[in-house]
Design a protein around this motif. Structure first.
Motif, PDB file in Angstrom:
ATOM      1  N   TYR A   1       1.191  -0.765   0.247  1.00 48.23           N
ATOM      2  CA  TYR A   1      -0.085   0.064  -0.006  1.00 48.23           C
ATOM      3  C   TYR A   1       1.351   0.785   0.037  1.00 48.23           C
ATOM      4  CZ  TYR A   1      -3.232  -3.321   1.520  1.00 48.23           C
ATOM      5  OH  TYR A   1      -4.796  -4.785   2.232  1.00 48.23           O
ATOM      6  N   PRO A   2       0.437   2.007  -0.500  1.00 53.50           N
ATOM      7  CA  PRO A   2       1.875   3.270  -0.695  1.00 53.50           C
ATOM      8  C   PRO A   2       1.479   4.016   1.424  1.00 53.50           C
ATOM      9  CG  PRO A   2      -0.669   3.994  -2.211  1.00 53.50           C
ATOM     10  CD  PRO A   2      -1.088   2.635  -1.362  1.00 53.50           C
ATOM     11  N   ASN A   3       0.705   3.610   1.897  1.00 57.36           N
ATOM     12  CA  ASN A   3       0.726   3.612   2.935  1.00 57.36           C
ATOM     13  C   ASN A   3       0.511   2.149   4.102  1.00 57.36           C
ATOM     14  OD1 ASN A   3       0.124   4.547   6.008  1.00 57.36           O
ATOM     15  ND2 ASN A   3       0.100   6.596   6.095  1.00 57.36           N
ATOM     16  N   ALA A   4       1.499   1.898   4.552  1.00 56.38           N
ATOM     17  CA  ALA A   4       1.970   0.921   5.378  1.00 56.38           C
ATOM     18  C   ALA A   4       0.830   0.808   6.036  1.00 56.38           C
ATOM     19  CB  ALA A   4       2.430   0.453   5.589  1.00 56.38           C
ATOM     20  N   PHE A   5       0.639   2.110   7.039  1.00 48.61           N
ATOM     21  CA  PHE A   5       0.008   1.706   8.743  1.00 48.61           C
ATOM     22  C   PHE A   5      -1.416   2.103   8.069  1.00 48.61           C
ATOM     23  CE2 PHE A   5       3.179   3.809   9.952  1.00 48.61           C
ATOM     24  CZ  PHE A   5       3.680   2.530  11.088  1.00 48.61           C
ATOM     25  N   GLU A   6      -1.975   3.315   7.194  1.00 48.21           N
ATOM     26  CA  GLU A   6      -3.820   2.894   6.266  1.00 48.21           C
ATOM     27  C   GLU A   6      -4.012   1.120   5.583  1.00 48.21           C
ATOM     28  OE1 GLU A   6      -5.309   4.965   7.518  1.00 48.21           O
ATOM     29  OE2 GLU A   6      -3.774   6.376   8.143  1.00 48.21           O
ATOM     30  N   GLY A   7      -2.445   0.635   4.877  1.00 51.56           N
ATOM     31  CA  GLY A   7      -2.650  -0.565   4.177  1.00 51.56           C
ATOM     32  C   GLY A   7      -2.845  -1.753   5.599  1.00 51.56           C
ATOM     33  N   MET A   8      -2.721  -1.968   6.887  1.00 54.16           N
ATOM     34  CA  MET A   8      -3.026  -2.248   8.261  1.00 54.16           C
ATOM     35  C   MET A   8      -4.787  -2.272   8.092  1.00 54.16           C
ATOM     36  SD  MET A   8      -1.689  -2.774  11.031  1.00 54.16           S
ATOM     37  CE  MET A   8      -0.088  -4.384  10.621  1.00 54.16           C
ATOM     38  N   ARG A   9      -4.504  -0.908   8.321  1.00 49.81           N
ATOM     39  CA  ARG A   9      -6.007  -0.702   9.244  1.00 49.81           C
ATOM     40  C   ARG A   9      -7.059  -1.412   8.474  1.00 49.81           C
ATOM     41  NH1 ARG A   9      -6.542   3.312  12.107  1.00 49.81           N
ATOM     42  NH2 ARG A   9      -4.808   4.599  10.857  1.00 49.81           N
ATOM     43  N   TYR A  10      -7.111  -0.829   6.727  1.00 47.07           N
ATOM     44  CA  TYR A  10      -7.620  -1.463   5.925  1.00 47.07           C
ATOM     45  C   TYR A  10      -7.741  -3.112   6.093  1.00 47.07           C
ATOM     46  CZ  TYR A  10      -9.237  -3.277   1.291  1.00 47.07           C
ATOM     47  OH  TYR A  10     -10.096  -3.428   0.517  1.00 47.07           O
ATOM     48  N   GLU A  11      -6.587  -4.513   6.334  1.00 44.73           N
ATOM     49  CA  GLU A  11      -7.001  -5.389   6.137  1.00 44.73           C
ATOM     50  C   GLU A  11      -7.989  -5.930   7.623  1.00 44.73           C
ATOM     51  OE1 GLU A  11      -2.720  -6.690   5.207  1.00 44.73           O
ATOM     52  OE2 GLU A  11      -3.238  -6.178   3.720  1.00 44.73           O
ATOM     53  N   MET A  12      -7.332  -4.726   8.504  1.00 47.36           N
ATOM     54  CA  MET A  12      -7.834  -5.081  10.208  1.00 47.36           C
ATOM     55  C   MET A  12      -9.387  -5.426  10.051  1.00 47.36           C
ATOM     56  SD  MET A  12      -7.049  -5.196  12.970  1.00 47.36           S
ATOM     57  CE  MET A  12      -6.346  -3.776  13.976  1.00 47.36           C
ATOM     58  N   VAL A  13     -10.326  -5.328   8.741  1.00 43.76           N
ATOM     59  CA  VAL A  13     -11.379  -5.306   8.834  1.00 43.76           C
ATOM     60  C   VAL A  13     -11.356  -7.621   8.387  1.00 43.76           C
ATOM     61  CG1 VAL A  13     -13.572  -5.429   7.843  1.00 43.76           C
ATOM     62  CG2 VAL A  13     -12.312  -2.993   8.053  1.00 43.76           C
ATOM     63  N   GLU A  14     -11.115  -7.508   7.410  1.00 45.77           N
ATOM     64  CA  GLU A  14     -10.946  -9.342   7.724  1.00 45.77           C
ATOM     65  C   GLU A  14      -9.940  -9.304   8.453  1.00 45.77           C
ATOM     66  OE1 GLU A  14     -12.433 -10.348   4.302  1.00 45.77           O
ATOM     67  OE2 GLU A  14     -13.021  -8.250   3.872  1.00 45.77           O
ATOM     68  N   ALA A  15      -9.290  -9.365   8.689  1.00 47.09           N
ATOM     69  CA  ALA A  15      -8.306 -10.255  10.124  1.00 47.09           C
ATOM     70  C   ALA A  15      -9.856 -10.321  10.918  1.00 47.09           C
ATOM     71  CB  ALA A  15      -7.557  -9.066   9.771  1.00 47.09           C
ATOM     72  N   ARG A  16     -10.241  -9.219  11.494  1.00 42.27           N
ATOM     73  CA  ARG A  16     -11.055  -9.386  12.452  1.00 42.27           C
ATOM     74  C   ARG A  16     -12.533 -10.377  12.233  1.00 42.27           C
ATOM     75  NH1 ARG A  16     -11.863  -5.801  16.824  1.00 42.27           N
ATOM     76  NH2 ARG A  16     -13.890  -6.779  16.581  1.00 42.27           N
ATOM     77  N   LYS A  17     -13.158 -10.147  10.374  1.00 40.67           N
ATOM     78  CA  LYS A  17     -13.316 -12.004  10.562  1.00 40.67           C
ATOM     79  C   LYS A  17     -13.033 -12.456  10.763  1.00 40.67           C
ATOM     80  CE  LYS A  17     -16.568  -8.747   7.580  1.00 40.67           C
ATOM     81  NZ  LYS A  17     -16.972  -8.179   6.024  1.00 40.67           N
ATOM     82  N   SER A  18     -12.037 -12.658  10.427  1.00 41.14           N
ATOM     83  CA  SER A  18     -11.633 -14.302   9.642  1.00 41.14           C
ATOM     84  C   SER A  18     -11.006 -15.017  11.788  1.00 41.14           C
ATOM     85  CB  SER A  18      -9.926 -14.083   9.127  1.00 41.14           C
ATOM     86  OG  SER A  18      -9.582 -15.709   9.219  1.00 41.14           O
ATOM     87  N   VAL A  19     -10.499 -14.116  12.600  1.00 40.95           N
ATOM     88  CA  VAL A  19     -10.146 -14.366  13.590  1.00 40.95           C
ATOM     89  C   VAL A  19     -11.949 -14.515  14.303  1.00 40.95           C
ATOM     90  CG1 VAL A  19      -9.444 -13.597  15.732  1.00 40.95           C
ATOM     91  CG2 VAL A  19      -8.441 -13.722  13.828  1.00 40.95           C
ATOM     92  N   LEU A  20     -12.137 -14.030  14.714  1.00 42.53           N
ATOM     93  CA  LEU A  20     -13.541 -13.785  15.594  1.00 42.53           C
ATOM     94  C   LEU A  20     -14.691 -14.283  15.231  1.00 42.53           C
ATOM     95  CD1 LEU A  20     -13.728  -9.268  16.613  1.00 42.53           C
ATOM     96  CD2 LEU A  20     -12.580 -11.417  17.568  1.00 42.53           C
ATOM     97  N   ALA A  21     -15.030 -14.377  13.588  1.00 38.93           N
ATOM     98  CA  ALA A  21     -15.553 -15.231  13.625  1.00 38.93           C
ATOM     99  C   ALA A  21     -15.648 -17.115  12.643  1.00 38.93           C
ATOM    100  CB  ALA A  21     -16.640 -14.585  12.052  1.00 38.93           C
TER     101      ALA A  21
END
Length: 599
Positions: A342-362
């Motif tokens: 991503y152009p900004n790695a931190f914003e990329g992590m924030r974006y990927e957090m959505v799917e990661a939470r779905k993966s782990v919590l669900a």
């Protein structure tokens, strides 16, 4: 009948714990052939290992493995945690009221758990009739073979000698001493206490790290908790710096500018060596020249397994791309790296957090990540079948991608990174780094960072190398008597095309080429071991008295042996080979075709 043997184990961390566990599993055989086990630990704490030792880490460091991912020990991690008093758990940084087998907890908690299992295993071996003796604060500095087939002599730092019939080196991570700390440069983050400010003081300046790995996060987390406080508001973690820390900031330097992938749910949390191909199927891929090629392995084993995984993940585009036979391993690495870039790695992590939470919590697995981990784990235990060209490709192109992928940063840790970034206390600089000499009266460290065709200079009062454990050179092997006497040799791989070998070698490394009889070879790092982890001597013969399962020593032969699961499988292979030898009375020849039967 041969007399029972005396076994020595150097180290008492995870590799040693799982070695002892598998010896206990085979105790009916072992008690007939082993009379005693002497365990040598250079620290005062046995049964933990460097990453989990309270003298090396602290309560802010999270493990990245859950109870359900841990190889079997007498009691599961989850059950052990549930049996502890709340006050004790709080000391270990465990605040959860309800312990979950799928959650990750602090390294201190995992260390105390491993120590408890270690003690239980020793008790089982003792009860079975094998004498156990622990030597704490006893560093073994050399190993001598008294005669070609006789006893082995261990020498301590104090000049004492201990004899045995067989020794297993299980020393785990080994960090070089910091010889530049006065100049603000640290060769590793460990022990983490050396980086902390004095009580009542702060590091009110910028701090640099080489790498954006989990080790870098350990540094960031420990320092952040001593320079401010975290609080949660409306489900968002925030960081508030303490007064007097206005100039405190941490800057990670990463060649590719990427942050680790996030934790994800898995169908099968335990890796298996033969999940996607069996032994016969794998060996059938070896060509007429005796080599297993990386492209062949990807095409015949990885491609079909990944197609199924991407289909389950709903990634039809990747299924179609993999259908093109011209799309090989390197193209796969490049494609999946682009998806994480991503152009900004931190914003990329924030974006990927959505799917990661779905993966782990669900509990929604990300199948392709799990499958590529399994596939490379399989290749790891057969890496000696690859030619030097493919070893070089694996290390330069594939391994950086894999280590970023399987680092699996816990979601809690990612929230801390984002809170620090949002507070202006954390940044990431992309570009290859060269560490220069210290400059100035204050002992600052200057680094050069590649920026296109130019280089930028950055100067730090504190700069920490977090790039991880490197394969050691033969000159750095801790038991130089074995080197001098020819009982060990460099790990090596033969070139499949010697005439064009120089085209595969990194620039400036041409001098590393060497001959092994008629073969042109390249050193893959560390020392050479056979499939049963027996050290191979300069004549190419394994010595059944000398075994080494320490990853920094053997990573040239087993390049993907990361984590506690690898500790368990590695020691299980060694113990299975011992059983075969003891039962037959004949040392195995160490050939991979035969040795894969013990996997």
């Amino acid at each position: 009948m041969n007399p029972r043997q005396r076994l020595a184990v150097i180290g008492s961390g995870p590799s040693a714990i799982y070695l002892l566990k598998h010896l206990l599993d085979e105790v009916e055989v072992m008690v007939r052939h082993i009379s005693s086990i002497d365990i040598f630990e250079k620290s005062g704490l046995t049964g933990m290992g460097m990453p989990y030792n309270p003298r090396m880490t602290d309560r802010h460091h999270m493990s990245n493995i859950s109870s359900e991912e841990l190889p079997e020990l007498p009691v599961t991690f989850g059950d052990w945690l549930r049996a502890q008093e709340p006050a004790f758990l709080r000391e270990l940084g465990v605040e959860d009221v309800e312990i979950s087998d799928s959650e990750v907890y602090s390294r201190l908690a995992l260390g105390r758990y491993l120590q408890a299992q270690y003690q239980a295993i020793l008790a089982g071996l003792t009860e079975a009739g094998i004498a156990i003796q622990e030597f704490r604060r006893c560093e073994i500095v050399d190993i001598r073979c008294v005669s070609p087939e006789g006893e082995v002599m261990l020498e301590t730092a104090e000049g004492e000698r201990h004899s045995c019939d067989r020794v297993v080196v299980a020393t785990g991570h080994s960090w070089i001493n910091d010889d530049q700390t006065a100049n603000g440069y640290y060769a590793s983050p460990w022990p983490i206490s050396k980086l902390m400010p004095r009580e009542g003081e702060y590091h009110n300046f910028a701090i640099g790290t080489l790498g954006a790995s989990l080790s870098a996060f350990d540094v960031i987390s420990s320092l952040a908790h001593r320079h401010g406080e975290f609080s949660e508001e409306a489900g968002i973690l925030n960081f508030r710096p303490f007064p007097g820390t206005g100039n405190f900031k941490m800057i990670m330097h990463s060649a590719d500018g990427l942050l680790p992938h996030l934790q994800f749910d898995q169908v099968e949390p335990m890796r298996e060596i033969y999940r996607h191909v069996d032994r016969d199927g794998l060996l059938a891929l070896v060509g007429g020249d005796g080599f297993l090629r990386l492209d062949t392995y990807f095409d015949r084993v990885c491609r079909p397994a990944l197609c199924k995984a991407f289909a389950k993940d709903g990634m039809a585009e990747m299924v179609g791309i993999l259908g093109d036979r011209q799309f090989g391993f390197l193209e796969f690495v490049e494609k999946m790296t682009e998806k994480h870039d991503y152009p900004n790695a931190f914003e990329g992590m924030r974006y990927e957090m959505v799917e990661a939470r779905k993966s782990v919590l669900a509990h929604r697995p990300i199948h392709w990540k799990e499958v590529i981990d399994d596939l490379m784990y399989t290749l790891n235990f057969h890496a000696e079948l690859m030619p030097a060209e493919d070893h070089l490709t694996l290390r330069s192109c594939v391994m950086p991608f894999l280590m970023n992928l399987v680092a699996a940063m816990p979601l809690e840790s990612a929230h801390i990174l984002l809170a620090l970034y949002d507070a202006g206390k954390l940044d990431l600089v992309a570009g290859k780094v060269e560490v220069g000499k210290t400059t100035g009266d204050e002992g600052r460290t200057t680094i050069k960072v590649e920026n296109g065709e130019d280089w930028e200079k950055h100067t730090y009062r504190m700069f920490v190398d977090c790039s991880g454990q490197k394969p050691l050179d033969l000159d750095d092997y801790p038991f130089q008597e074995l080197v001098d006497s020819g009982h060990v040799r460099r790990a090596r791989a033969r070139f499949s095309d010697p005439e064009n070998a120089r085209e595969s070698i990194p620039q400036g490394k041409e001098n590393l080429l060497f001959r092994d009889g008629p073969f042109l070879c390249y050193p893959t790092g560390g020392v050479d071991v056979d499939a049963a982890y027996r050290l191979i001597d300069v004549g190419g013969m394994p010595d059944p008295r000398l075994c080494d399962i320490a990853f920094p020593h053997t990573s040239g032969v087993r390049p993907y042996s990361y984590g506690l699961q690898a500790c368990s499988d590695t020691s299980a292979i060694l113990v299975r080979a011992l059983v075969e030898e003891f039962e037959s009375g004949i040392p195995l020849d160490g050939d991979i075709v035969n040795m894969t039967e013990v996997y």
